[in-house]
Design an enzyme around this catalytic site. Structure first.
Site, PDB file in Angstrom:
ATOM      1  N   LYS A 138       0.832  -1.122   0.314  1.00  0.00           N
ATOM      2  CA  LYS A 138      -0.221   0.018   0.121  1.00  0.00           C
ATOM      3  C   LYS A 138       0.585   1.181  -0.216  1.00  0.00           C
ATOM      4  O   LYS A 138       0.610   2.257  -0.430  1.00  0.00           O
ATOM      5  CB  LYS A 138      -0.826  -0.283   0.624  1.00  0.00           C
ATOM      6  CG  LYS A 138      -1.513   1.173   1.013  1.00  0.00           C
ATOM      7  CD  LYS A 138      -2.931   0.799   2.680  1.00  0.00           C
ATOM      8  CE  LYS A 138      -1.972   0.794   3.668  1.00  0.00           C
ATOM      9  NZ  LYS A 138      -2.018   1.698   4.804  1.00  0.00           N
ATOM     10  N   ARG A 173      -9.777   3.446  10.807  1.00  0.00           N
ATOM     11  CA  ARG A 173      -9.086   2.156  11.346  1.00  0.00           C
ATOM     12  C   ARG A 173     -10.781   0.918  11.638  1.00  0.00           C
ATOM     13  O   ARG A 173      -9.951   0.181  12.595  1.00  0.00           O
ATOM     14  CB  ARG A 173      -8.267   2.193  11.927  1.00  0.00           C
ATOM     15  CG  ARG A 173      -6.942   1.313  11.680  1.00  0.00           C
ATOM     16  CD  ARG A 173      -5.796   1.516  11.776  1.00  0.00           C
ATOM     17  NE  ARG A 173      -4.258   0.798  12.105  1.00  0.00           N
ATOM     18  CZ  ARG A 173      -3.334   1.760  11.603  1.00  0.00           C
ATOM     19  NH1 ARG A 173      -3.393   3.149  11.513  1.00  0.00           N
ATOM     20  NH2 ARG A 173      -2.301   0.994  12.401  1.00  0.00           N
ATOM     21  N   ARG A 225      10.978 -11.202   4.636  1.00  0.00           N
ATOM     22  CA  ARG A 225      11.851 -10.866   5.682  1.00  0.00           C
ATOM     23  C   ARG A 225      13.122 -10.508   5.948  1.00  0.00           C
ATOM     24  O   ARG A 225      12.777 -11.569   6.949  1.00  0.00           O
ATOM     25  CB  ARG A 225      11.000  -9.583   5.741  1.00  0.00           C
ATOM     26  CG  ARG A 225       9.990  -8.238   5.551  1.00  0.00           C
ATOM     27  CD  ARG A 225       9.668  -6.919   6.044  1.00  0.00           C
ATOM     28  NE  ARG A 225       8.258  -8.065   6.956  1.00  0.00           N
ATOM     29  CZ  ARG A 225       7.338  -7.394   5.960  1.00  0.00           C
ATOM     30  NH1 ARG A 225       7.015  -7.098   5.455  1.00  0.00           N
ATOM     31  NH2 ARG A 225       6.277  -7.804   7.495  1.00  0.00           N
ATOM     32  N   ARG A 240      12.770 -10.414  12.236  1.00  0.00           N
ATOM     33  CA  ARG A 240      11.481  -8.997  13.494  1.00  0.00           C
ATOM     34  C   ARG A 240      10.878 -10.831  13.718  1.00  0.00           C
ATOM     35  O   ARG A 240      10.699 -10.970  13.625  1.00  0.00           O
ATOM     36  CB  ARG A 240      11.165  -8.298  12.724  1.00  0.00           C
ATOM     37  CG  ARG A 240      11.844  -7.015  11.741  1.00  0.00           C
ATOM     38  CD  ARG A 240      11.617  -5.928  11.853  1.00  0.00           C
ATOM     39  NE  ARG A 240      10.714  -6.296  10.812  1.00  0.00           N
ATOM     40  CZ  ARG A 240       9.531  -5.013  10.324  1.00  0.00           C
ATOM     41  NH1 ARG A 240      10.537  -4.178   9.976  1.00  0.00           N
ATOM     42  NH2 ARG A 240       9.134  -5.897   9.111  1.00  0.00           N
ATOM     43  N   ARG A 283      -2.644 -10.659  11.686  1.00  0.00           N
ATOM     44  CA  ARG A 283      -3.028  -9.711  11.382  1.00  0.00           C
ATOM     45  C   ARG A 283      -3.834  -9.627  10.194  1.00  0.00           C
ATOM     46  O   ARG A 283      -4.731  -8.219  10.062  1.00  0.00           O
ATOM     47  CB  ARG A 283      -1.327  -9.150  10.632  1.00  0.00           C
ATOM     48  CG  ARG A 283      -0.234  -8.437  12.221  1.00  0.00           C
ATOM     49  CD  ARG A 283       0.710  -7.281  11.658  1.00  0.00           C
ATOM     50  NE  ARG A 283       1.551  -7.806  11.109  1.00  0.00           N
ATOM     51  CZ  ARG A 283       2.867  -8.531  11.445  1.00  0.00           C
ATOM     52  NH1 ARG A 283       3.059  -8.081  12.451  1.00  0.00           N
ATOM     53  NH2 ARG A 283       3.939  -8.733  10.191  1.00  0.00           N
TER      54      ARG A 283
END
Ligand code: AMP
Length: 227
Positions: A19, A95, A130, A158, A169
């Protein structure tokens, strides 16, 4: 190519769905003001305002800032001169459903609610590949942005980039997306995010142009409305 000015858009997309990059293109070509809920809050914190003081702890705990404060902040920003003159791209707001309802209640009209659709597999692949370089803070991706060979051994995953966290999520996001799509039904512009970014952007441009044409046919916009 010419672009319509003064567009008012909302954009939503899943975590890690590209996004941010899409927003950069839209802001550059359409001249709209990018309003990010998170950025506005960080500015309030830096200025030490009452909203900033309230938001700081909540943000550190990863919790949402209360709707009322958030709505006030966004509506104030949307009425400033640059936004009235150039249009806006709301990112990270609304949100919650009640934030979306607040926009509708005050008569804030949008040319489109852009929904970036990305498959769960693609989202997982992006998140799980990642790697963070703890020395420089740079983020790489094993497949899409491979790190230089000499630093590869010091890269770490991470703590938030586990499959379990990512699936959680995505689940939270999907629920929110469905509510938002239902609320803004008729204004939603769905874009396939499972393609290279230039193709995603091309699809966005085509669909938003079509949407603007359709809107003009249905009803003329109200030129005096600031929201
Ligand atoms: P972001 O920069 O979008 O990741 O947002 C950072 C943090 O700001 C979030 O984790 C929330 O605590 C807060 N925040 C941002 N946008 C909103 C919003 N629309 N409503 C409530 N809290 C928000």
């Amino acid at each position: 190519m010419t672009f319509q000015k003064h567009m008012r858009l909302i954009i939503i997309g899943p975590p890690g769905g590209g996004k941010g990059t899409l927003c950069e293109h839209i802001v550059k070509d359409y001249g709209v003001v990018h309003i990010s809920g998170g950025d506005l809050l960080r500015e309030e914190i830096a200025m030490g305002t009452p909203i900033g003081l309230e938001a700081k702890d909540l943000m550190e705990q990863g919790r949402l800032v209360p709707d009322e404060a958030m709505i006030r902040l966004i509506l104030n920003r949307m009425q400033q001169k640059d936004c009235v003159a150039r249009g806006v791209l709301l990112d990270g707001f609304p949100r919650t459903l009640s934030q979306a309802q607040a926009l509708t209640r005050v008569g804030a009209a949008f040319d489109g609610v852009v929904v970036l659709n990305v498959s769960v597999d693609a989202l997982l692949e992006r998140a799980l590949g990642r790697r963070l370089d703890p020395t420089t803070g740079r983020v790489y991706h094993l497949k899409f942005q491979p790190p230089p060979a000499d630093i590869a051994s010091r890269l770490v995953v991470r703590p938030d980039d586990t499959e379990e966290r990512q699936r959680y999520r995505i689940g939270v996001y999907n629920k929110f997306r469905d509510q938002l799509v239902a609320h803004f039904v008729g204004s939603v512009v769905e874009v396939n995010g499972n393609q290279p970014i230039p193709k995603v952007y091309d699809e966005f441009r085509l669909k938003i142009a079509q949407r603007l044409l359709d809107k003009q046919r249905v009803a003329p916009t109200n030129p005096t409305s600031k929201l």
